[in-house]
Design an enzyme around this catalytic site. Structure first.
Site, PDB file in Angstrom:
ATOM      1  N   GLY A 136       0.851  -1.194   0.000  1.00  0.00           N
ATOM      2  CA  GLY A 136       0.000   0.000   0.000  1.00  0.00           C
ATOM      3  C   GLY A 136       0.880   1.234   0.000  1.00  0.00           C
ATOM      4  CB  CYS A 153      -7.932  25.837  17.595  1.00  0.00           C
ATOM      5  SG  CYS A 153      -8.068  27.470  16.874  1.00  0.00           S
TER       6      CYS A 153
END
Length: 379
Positions: A244, A309
């Site tokens: 992968g 944030c």
């Protein structure tokens, strides 16, 4: 990074940032390295690394099969016309929908626990995933073959599960082992294959040994391939592999622009990409190469921080850069795997576009989302 800086600047100017860019030549080269190392082994791409349909079509055209681990990935495979021997369905907690789709498409199922034998559609083809209970050289969250992992059956259970498959009228093709991702030490694979080989006296000959993937990007692929083929020969089995990240990571780069700089307890260069575009540094502590695409003096160390944030929204720490200015471009390498695939819309951030460089020009292979796209399904 294989793409020239001029092409990357052009992509950022045309398509905006953050932006995932892919190099077609590197995609082809990675597949070439796998085939050169593993010879006649059957290759199935682990779709979770990057499921972009354009990239899947490219691999499909090259004769690669696919390993899917979710209903959505199976739907992508069906959309592309992938079926039969080209399709493997894996995962520790498959849904009824996945069993039904696998039966419809004639896929091979990877059995992850004993009770799953009774859940398979009648007359299924199956592999039994074995957990060799190894301590491997990768992050704990990536170690799927460790004793505490949720994946696979034990070495003691494996012969019993093979026999249960046969008794239930299924085709028990053989064994499957995948010990993790980004494995740094090739000896981990040798140990895993050795533990599977120890089962030969209890299982008899098998048609298939699926050796999974998980090879680190700098791994000794020919050496791993020799060990895998030797293990398959013990069972008289055909070797299958499921790369992968190895196939797509180095082909992909995340482009991001400098928004500004600041100094608190540490010096930060603030950029317009972050954890929503590249989750691996926050999730696994992964380190990705960072290349500045500007010239300058005053080299010093910076932490590369994103706009979220969240204190953990860091793409890199202690990277040496020329003095950055607003608008400068950074290239975050090895982002072709689990960059776009893990990207999200946290904070109603729109997922970036994806573009492919074919050696001469850029091709848009996924449009940039808008905020309206993000909330389109909400009522």
């Amino acid at each position: 990074m294989t793409l020239p800086a001029a092409a990357l600047h052009d992509a950022a100017a045309r398509f905006g940032t953050p932006l995932y860019v892919y190099d077609a030549a590197e995609l082809d080269a990675a597949l070439g390295r796998v085939r050169a190392a593993f010879g006649d082994a059957r290759v199935h791409y682990a779709m979770k690394a990057n499921p972009n349909l354009h990239l899947l079509r490219r691999l499909q055209a090259a004769g690669v099969g696919f390993e899917c681990v979710s209903p959505g990935e199976i739907a992508r495979a069906e959309h592309l016309g992938v079926a039969g021997e080209k399709l493997i369905i894996n995962g520790p907690a498959k849904s009824d929908a996945e069993y039904a789709a696998g039966a419809r498409l004639g896929a091979t199922f990877v059995v992850d626990r004993e009770e799953e034998v009774g859940l398979l559609p009648s007359g299924s083809r199956a592999l039994v995933r074995v957990n060799p209970a190894l301590s491997v050289s990768t992050h704990d969250h990536l170690a799927t073959g460790s004793e505490g992992s949720k994946f696979g059956v034990t070495l003691e259970q494996a012969p019993r599960v093979l026999e249960a498959l046969r008794t239930a009228g299924h085709t028990a093709l053989g064994l499957h082992v995948h010990i993790g991702s980004a494995i740094r030490d090739a000896a981990d694979f040798t140990a895993a294959f050795g533990r599977l080989s120890d089962l030969r006296s209890q299982t008899g000959p098998l048609a298939v040994l699926d050796a999974g993937g998980g090879w680190g990007l700098g791994a000794d692929l020919p050496g791993i391939a020799r060990e895998a083929h030797a293990a398959a020969a013990v069972f008289g089995a055909q070797l299958w592999v499921e790369p992968g990240r190895y196939l797509v990571a180095q082909a992909g780069t995340l482009l991001t622009r400098v928004v500004g700089t600041k100094r608190t307890g540490r010096p930060f260069v603030l950029v317009d990409a972050g954890m929503t575009e590249l989750m691996r540094p926050m999730l696994y502590g992964a380190e990705h190469p960072v290349t500045p695409l500007w010239e300058g003096a005053g080299h010093s160390c910076w932490d590369v921080a994103g706009p979220a944030c969240e204190s953990g929204d860091l793409l890199a720490r202690a990277v040496t850069l020329p003095t950055p200015s607003r608008g400068d471009l950074l290239a975050i390498g090895e982002a072709g795997a689990y960059g776009a695939a893990m990207s999200g819309t946290y904070l109603t951030r729109s997922r970036p576009a994806e573009v492919l460089w074919n050696g001469d020009e850029w091709h848009l292979i996924r449009k940039r989302e808008t905020p309206q796209d993000v909330w389109a399904s909400e009522l």
